[in-house]
Design a protein around this motif. Structure first.
Motif, PDB file in Angstrom:
ATOM      1  N   ALA A  53       0.824  -1.202   0.000  1.00 49.93           N
ATOM      2  CA  ALA A  53       0.000   0.000   0.000  1.00 49.93           C
ATOM      3  C   ALA A  53       0.860   1.254   0.000  1.00 49.93           C
ATOM      4  O   ALA A  53       0.612   2.196  -0.760  1.00 49.93           O
ATOM      5  N   LEU A  54       1.894   1.269   0.845  1.00 47.47           N
ATOM      6  CA  LEU A  54       2.766   2.441   0.918  1.00 47.47           C
ATOM      7  C   LEU A  54       3.513   2.646  -0.389  1.00 47.47           C
ATOM      8  O   LEU A  54       3.643   3.769  -0.875  1.00 47.47           O
ATOM      9  N   GLN A  55       3.981   1.553  -0.973  1.00 44.73           N
ATOM     10  CA  GLN A  55       4.678   1.657  -2.250  1.00 44.73           C
ATOM     11  C   GLN A  55       3.792   2.315  -3.301  1.00 44.73           C
ATOM     12  O   GLN A  55       4.199   3.223  -4.023  1.00 44.73           O
ATOM     13  N   GLN A  56       2.541   1.868  -3.380  1.00 43.44           N
ATOM     14  CA  GLN A  56       1.640   2.413  -4.390  1.00 43.44           C
ATOM     15  C   GLN A  56       1.336   3.889  -4.137  1.00 43.44           C
ATOM     16  O   GLN A  56       1.306   4.699  -5.066  1.00 43.44           O
ATOM     17  N   LEU A  57       1.136   4.249  -2.884  1.00 42.73           N
ATOM     18  CA  LEU A  57       0.866   5.647  -2.550  1.00 42.73           C
ATOM     19  C   LEU A  57       2.058   6.542  -2.888  1.00 42.73           C
ATOM     20  O   LEU A  57       1.893   7.645  -3.427  1.00 42.73           O
ATOM     21  N   ILE A  58       3.270   6.058  -2.583  1.00 47.42           N
ATOM     22  CA  ILE A  58       4.479   6.843  -2.895  1.00 47.42           C
ATOM     23  C   ILE A  58       4.645   6.973  -4.401  1.00 47.42           C
ATOM     24  O   ILE A  58       4.924   8.061  -4.913  1.00 47.42           O
ATOM     25  N   PHE A  59       4.479   5.864  -5.121  1.00 47.42           N
ATOM     26  CA  PHE A  59       4.625   5.905  -6.573  1.00 47.42           C
ATOM     27  C   PHE A  59       3.703   6.951  -7.192  1.00 47.42           C
ATOM     28  O   PHE A  59       4.116   7.747  -8.037  1.00 47.42           O
ATOM     29  N   GLU A  60       2.434   6.920  -6.778  1.00 48.92           N
ATOM     30  CA  GLU A  60       1.473   7.847  -7.374  1.00 48.92           C
ATOM     31  C   GLU A  60       1.831   9.297  -7.064  1.00 48.92           C
ATOM     32  O   GLU A  60       1.758  10.165  -7.941  1.00 48.92           O
ATOM     33  N   LYS A  61       2.256   9.571  -5.844  1.00 51.16           N
ATOM     34  CA  LYS A  61       2.596  10.943  -5.467  1.00 51.16           C
ATOM     35  C   LYS A  61       3.825  11.437  -6.238  1.00 51.16           C
ATOM     36  O   LYS A  61       3.855  12.549  -6.771  1.00 51.16           O
ATOM     37  N   VAL A  62       4.861  10.585  -6.326  1.00 50.22           N
ATOM     38  CA  VAL A  62       6.099  10.962  -7.015  1.00 50.22           C
ATOM     39  C   VAL A  62       5.856  11.157  -8.513  1.00 50.22           C
ATOM     40  O   VAL A  62       6.277  12.152  -9.103  1.00 50.22           O
ATOM     41  N   LEU A  63       5.162  10.214  -9.127  1.00 55.24           N
ATOM     42  CA  LEU A  63       4.958  10.279 -10.575  1.00 55.24           C
ATOM     43  C   LEU A  63       4.016  11.408 -10.976  1.00 55.24           C
ATOM     44  O   LEU A  63       4.166  12.010 -12.043  1.00 55.24           O
ATOM     45  N   SER A  64       3.028  11.695 -10.129  1.00 56.83           N
ATOM     46  CA  SER A  64       2.058  12.751 -10.449  1.00 56.83           C
ATOM     47  C   SER A  64       2.695  14.129 -10.494  1.00 56.83           C
ATOM     48  O   SER A  64       2.133  15.053 -11.079  1.00 56.83           O
ATOM     49  N   GLU A  65       3.874  14.262  -9.878  1.00 58.37           N
ATOM     50  CA  GLU A  65       4.592  15.535  -9.929  1.00 58.37           C
ATOM     51  C   GLU A  65       5.167  15.806 -11.307  1.00 58.37           C
ATOM     52  O   GLU A  65       5.344  16.948 -11.704  1.00 58.37           O
ATOM     53  N   LYS A  66       5.468  14.737 -12.065  1.00 61.50           N
ATOM     54  CA  LYS A  66       6.146  14.896 -13.362  1.00 61.50           C
ATOM     55  C   LYS A  66       5.280  14.525 -14.556  1.00 61.50           C
ATOM     56  O   LYS A  66       5.518  14.996 -15.665  1.00 61.50           O
ATOM     57  N   THR A 107      -5.967   2.223  -9.476  1.00 65.81           N
ATOM     58  CA  THR A 107      -4.782   1.429  -9.771  1.00 65.81           C
ATOM     59  C   THR A 107      -4.398   1.543 -11.238  1.00 65.81           C
ATOM     60  O   THR A 107      -3.219   1.594 -11.588  1.00 65.81           O
ATOM     61  N   MET A 108      -5.393   1.582 -12.113  1.00 62.75           N
ATOM     62  CA  MET A 108      -5.123   1.766 -13.531  1.00 62.75           C
ATOM     63  C   MET A 108      -4.371   3.074 -13.776  1.00 62.75           C
ATOM     64  O   MET A 108      -3.436   3.135 -14.585  1.00 62.75           O
ATOM     65  N   LYS A 109      -4.745   4.111 -13.053  1.00 65.53           N
ATOM     66  CA  LYS A 109      -4.079   5.407 -13.209  1.00 65.53           C
ATOM     67  C   LYS A 109      -2.606   5.296 -12.868  1.00 65.53           C
ATOM     68  O   LYS A 109      -1.748   5.853 -13.567  1.00 65.53           O
ATOM     69  N   LEU A 110      -2.294   4.580 -11.793  1.00 68.96           N
ATOM     70  CA  LEU A 110      -0.892   4.402 -11.424  1.00 68.96           C
ATOM     71  C   LEU A 110      -0.143   3.651 -12.516  1.00 68.96           C
ATOM     72  O   LEU A 110       0.987   4.008 -12.876  1.00 68.96           O
ATOM     73  N   GLY A 111      -0.753   2.607 -13.066  1.00 70.09           N
ATOM     74  CA  GLY A 111      -0.126   1.871 -14.153  1.00 70.09           C
ATOM     75  C   GLY A 111       0.163   2.761 -15.347  1.00 70.09           C
ATOM     76  O   GLY A 111       1.215   2.654 -15.987  1.00 70.09           O
ATOM     77  N   MET A 112      -0.756   3.679 -15.651  1.00 72.60           N
ATOM     78  CA  MET A 112      -0.570   4.590 -16.783  1.00 72.60           C
ATOM     79  C   MET A 112       0.513   5.622 -16.486  1.00 72.60           C
ATOM     80  O   MET A 112       1.262   6.025 -17.373  1.00 72.60           O
ATOM     81  N   LEU A 113       0.610   6.055 -15.227  1.00 78.05           N
ATOM     82  CA  LEU A 113       1.689   6.977 -14.841  1.00 78.05           C
ATOM     83  C   LEU A 113       3.045   6.292 -15.005  1.00 78.05           C
ATOM     84  O   LEU A 113       4.001   6.891 -15.512  1.00 78.05           O
TER      85      LEU A 113
END
Length: 288
Positions: A53-66, A107-113
């Motif tokens: 869960a933490l990994q996914q939350l971090i990934f989305e936050k980091v990737l959404s910045e760029k 989750t799909m959004k994270l995959g697309m990021l």
């Protein structure tokens, strides 16, 4: 299909875990044997799915910045997956632990990021593009009607010569159920495809819009029509399309992990909870 289904990962614990982590001791369940507090629930969930869960939350936050995934892009991807899975879409969501389509979209959004991050990092050289174009250009698109004997094949050929629609004749006669559902269409394929050698030889001897005589193979008798060729294609007209295909072919799990490691390093991510220190060890969070 493969890239879309990559997003079907078990991530139902992400929102639940973050919702539970309120730091309080509110009771979430009561019984004569004792109560369960919000903190107890959080600790139990952290032990079981915390790193994921933490990994996914971090990934989305980091990737959404760029990178950005718009609602329009997300809806289009989900619509594409719905079309591919058909009536199995809802069953697939339930199988992977999603409560509904909106839950899955997160989750799909994270995959697309992650896909956008990968595309920004993966390079394709002109030499690779030229080589790939050479192979791509030689492919043909064809459809066929498969029957058991030569007499039936001749009957099929006569109907096509008389002007009957290929898809209608395929629907009536073909024993290839998979291709039959698409009007006999086999899509694009190369001369080196994993198909019957006699079938391939006959197909590649045809010109566009030409229909073969009956062709015998190990499966029966085929009537083949080549519907499109690429022999006159020019690289300049298809450069973006081919580059995207090449990038996708390089987008392995190992490459995505490598790219994510760099993104996390650039973002200077640090985890303060000692119990979750392993959350950023990519590929190591599937078992808790």
């Amino acid at each position: 299909m493969k890239k879309l289904l990559l997003a079907l990962t078990l991530a139902g614990g992400v929102l639940a875990l973050s919702a539970c982590n309120q730091g309080g001791s509110d009771t979430v369940a009561k019984s004569d044997a004792g109560d369960i507090t919000q903190q107890e629930l959080y600790e139990a969930m952290k032990d079981r799915v915390g790193a994921q869960a933490l990994q996914q939350l971090i990934f989305e936050k980091v990737l959404s910045e760029k990178y950005e995934v718009t609602d329009k892009e997300l809806d289009a991807k989900v619509a594409e997956l719905k079309e591919q899975l058909g009536e199995n879409f809802e069953m697939a969501l339930a199988q992977y632990g999603y409560k509904d389509e909106e839950d899955f979209k997160q989750t799909m959004k994270l995959g697309m990021l992650q896909e956008k991050a990968a595309k920004a990092s993966i390079k394709v050289t002109d030499e690779e593009l030229e080589e790939y174009f050479g192979t791509w250009k030689k492919q043909i698109k064809a459809r066929h009607i498969l029957v058991a004997d030569e007499a039936t094949a001749n009957e099929v050929k006569a109907k096509l010569d008389a002007g009957e629609k290929f898809e209608d004749v395929s629907n009536t006669y073909s024993t290839d159920e998979a291709a039959k559902a698409a009007g006999g269409d086999l899509g694009w394929f190369a001369e080196e495809a994993q198909m019957d050698a006699d079938f391939l030889a006959a197909a590649f001897a045809l010109n566009a819009n030409e229909v073969s005589a009956p062709v015998k193979s190990q499966f029966g008798y085929h009537i083949i029509e080549v519907t499109e060729t690429r022999k006159d294609a020019k690289l300049e007209d298809h450069k973006d399309e081919l580059k995207e295909e090449l990038v996708a072919s390089k987008m392995t799990n190992e490459k995505i992990n490598e790219i994510m490691e760099k993104e996390l390093k650039d973002a200077k991510v640090k985890i303060s909870d000692k119990d979750l220190q392993g959350a950023l060890e990519l590929g190591a969070t599937t078992q808790q």
